[in-house]
Design an enzyme around this catalytic site. Structure first.
Site, short mmCIF file in Angstrom:
data_model
loop_
_atom_site.label_atom_id
_atom_site.label_comp_id
_atom_site.label_asym_id
_atom_site.label_seq_id
_atom_site.Cartn_x
_atom_site.Cartn_y
_atom_site.Cartn_z
N TYR A 112 -1.80 -0.39 10.88
CA TYR A 112 -1.85 -0.78 9.46
C TYR A 112 -0.54 -0.42 8.77
CZ TYR A 112 -3.61 -1.15 4.65
OH TYR A 112 -3.81 -1.49 3.32
N SER A 149 0.87 -1.19 0.00
CA SER A 149 0.00 0.00 0.00
C SER A 149 0.89 1.23 0.00
CB SER A 149 -0.86 -0.01 1.27
OG SER A 149 -1.56 1.21 1.41
N1 LIG Z 1 -8.83 -0.97 -0.82
C1 LIG Z 1 -7.81 -0.13 -0.72
O1 LIG Z 1 -7.98 1.11 -0.74
C2 LIG Z 1 -6.39 -0.66 -0.63
C3 LIG Z 1 -5.35 0.24 -0.85
C4 LIG Z 1 -4.03 -0.22 -0.77
C5 LIG Z 1 -3.79 -1.55 -0.46
N2 LIG Z 1 -4.83 -2.41 -0.23
C6 LIG Z 1 -4.50 -3.80 0.10
O2 LIG Z 1 -5.08 -4.65 -0.88
C7 LIG Z 1 -5.38 -5.92 -0.30
C8 LIG Z 1 -6.80 -6.31 -0.64
O3 LIG Z 1 -7.69 -5.30 -0.15
P1 LIG Z 1 -9.19 -5.14 -0.66
O4 LIG Z 1 -9.45 -3.68 -0.75
O5 LIG Z 1 -9.46 -5.99 -1.82
O6 LIG Z 1 -9.96 -5.70 0.65
P2 LIG Z 1 -11.32 -6.55 0.78
O7 LIG Z 1 -12.27 -6.18 -0.28
O8 LIG Z 1 -11.72 -6.39 2.21
O9 LIG Z 1 -10.83 -8.07 0.52
C9 LIG Z 1 -9.93 -8.67 1.39
C10 LIG Z 1 -9.76 -10.12 0.99
O10 LIG Z 1 -8.81 -10.73 1.88
C11 LIG Z 1 -9.42 -11.87 2.48
N3 LIG Z 1 -8.88 -12.06 3.82
C12 LIG Z 1 -8.83 -11.18 4.85
N4 LIG Z 1 -8.28 -11.76 5.93
C13 LIG Z 1 -7.95 -13.03 5.57
C14 LIG Z 1 -7.37 -14.12 6.25
N5 LIG Z 1 -6.97 -14.04 7.54
N6 LIG Z 1 -7.18 -15.28 5.57
C15 LIG Z 1 -7.56 -15.39 4.29
N7 LIG Z 1 -8.13 -14.40 3.60
C16 LIG Z 1 -8.33 -13.23 4.24
C17 LIG Z 1 -10.92 -11.56 2.46
O11 LIG Z 1 -11.71 -12.74 2.55
P3 LIG Z 1 -12.37 -13.23 3.96
O12 LIG Z 1 -12.76 -12.00 4.73
O13 LIG Z 1 -13.51 -14.10 3.55
O14 LIG Z 1 -11.30 -14.00 4.65
C18 LIG Z 1 -11.04 -10.92 1.09
O15 LIG Z 1 -11.06 -11.90 0.09
C19 LIG Z 1 -5.08 -5.80 1.20
O16 LIG Z 1 -3.82 -6.34 1.48
C20 LIG Z 1 -5.06 -4.29 1.42
O17 LIG Z 1 -4.24 -3.93 2.50
C21 LIG Z 1 -6.13 -1.99 -0.30
#
Ligand SMILES: NC(=O)c1ccc[n+]([C@@H]2O[C@H](COP(=O)([O-])OP(=O)(O)OC[C@H]3O[C@@H](n4cnc5c(N)ncnc54)[C@H](OP(=O)(O)O)[C@@H]3O)[C@@H](O)[C@H]2O)c1
Length: 249
Positions: free
Chosen positions: A168, A155
């Site tokens: 975070y 991120s």
């Molecule tokens: N959205 C943003 O603005 C943003 C910006 C920069 C970086 N990121 C990074 O991008 C990545 C994905 O984020 P996103 O926005 O797509 O989030 P999201 O929509 O909340 O999806 C998160 C995914 O991770 C899974 N997950 C969470 N905890 C887990 C665990 N302990 N074991 C296995 N699976 C797990 C969730 O499935 P379950 O809950 O069913 O386990 C879901 O499939 C993250 O690493 C986040 O830090 C996001």
């Protein structure tokens, strides 16, 4: 763009990754689902995991429409035994993993001094320890084959400090350090360890909707960055991509 349009657009594309086996953690929704779909469209066999079985099954059904081989397994990537089982079951179902995308992650925001020890453990174990566990589990097979990509979804919070970001940011700054050192350990084996550092992406990330989705990145933008990394030549190593929305949200 809907997932259906995305699949239709991809029809007729060549399949440069037809020999690849990809594991995308957190492939049930958001960024991980878009990455898994993009890799499947490029011809890769794709495995996904997450904790919510229903969401995982729905994502698997979408991925199957690409015609690529797909495997899904309910697992919590913060748990060592579940990671071992995920990797061995993926190997049995699809073959040795050649692309690992460590995407699963959670957010937790607010002053660190107001948070509990279990908050710290949950975020660090999900966002950082999981990457150690998974990378350690797939590295031996990649070393044997002399190639592989480990792509860590970090991120801009792994580069920048902001109020309320303490726990975070610690997980993502730690991820930057782990990735850079593992890259040095593994590059001699032909393995690239890279990070993608997105700014705000329009997903339901940890219940925090994007401030202004029209000025945010889309999950497909991050998937495009992954596609760029895995389709570069075998002598080239893009080690970090910082990805910003054009307009500030
Ligand atoms: N959205 C943003 O603005 C943003 C910006 C920069 C970086 N990121 C990074 O991008 C990545 C994905 O984020 P996103 O926005 O797509 O989030 P999201 O929509 O909340 O999806 C998160 C995914 O991770 C899974 N997950 C969470 N905890 C887990 C665990 N302990 N074991 C296995 N699976 C797990 C969730 O499935 P379950 O809950 O069913 O386990 C879901 O499939 C993250 O690493 C986040 O830090 C996001």
């Amino acid at each position: 763009m809907s997932h259906k349009e995305y699949i239709n657009l991809a029809k007729g594309e060549s399949a440069p990754l037809s020999a690849a086996v990809a594991l995308v953690t957190g492939g049930s929704r958001g960024i991980g689902r878009a990455i898994a779909l993009r890799l499947a469209q490029l011809g890769a066999s794709v495995a996904i995991c997450g904790r919510d079985a229903l969401a995982l099954a729905a994502s698997e059904a979408t991925l199957r429409q690409t015609g690529s081989r797909v495997f899904s397994h309910v697992s919590d990537v913060s748990q060592s035994a579940e990671v071992s089982s995920l990797v061995s079951k993926t190997d049995a179902a699809l073959g040795p993993i050649s692309i690992l995308v460590n995407n699963a992650g959670i957010g937790l925001f607010g002053p660190a001094h107001e948070k509990s020890e279990s908050d710290w453990d949950r975020v660090l174990n999900t966002n950082l320890k999981s990457v150690f566990l998974l990378s350690r589990a797939v590295a031996p097979a990649m070393i044997r084959s002399g190639a592989g990509d480990i792509i860590n979804i970090s991120s801009l919070a792994g580069r920048n400090a902001f109020a309320g970001g303490g726990i975070y940011c610690a997980s993502k700054w730690g991820l930057q350090g782990l990735s850079a050192c593992m890259a040095e350990d593994l590059r001699e084996h032909g393995i690239r360890v890279s990070t993608i550092c997105p700014g705000s992406v329009a997903t339901g990330f940890s219940g925090r909707g994007a401030k202004d989705p029209s000025k945010s990145l889309s999950p497909e933008d991050v998937a495009h960055a992954v596609a760029m990394i895995v389709t570069q030549s075998s002598t080239s190593f893009v080690s970090e991509i910082q990805l910003r929305p054009v307009r500030k949200p």
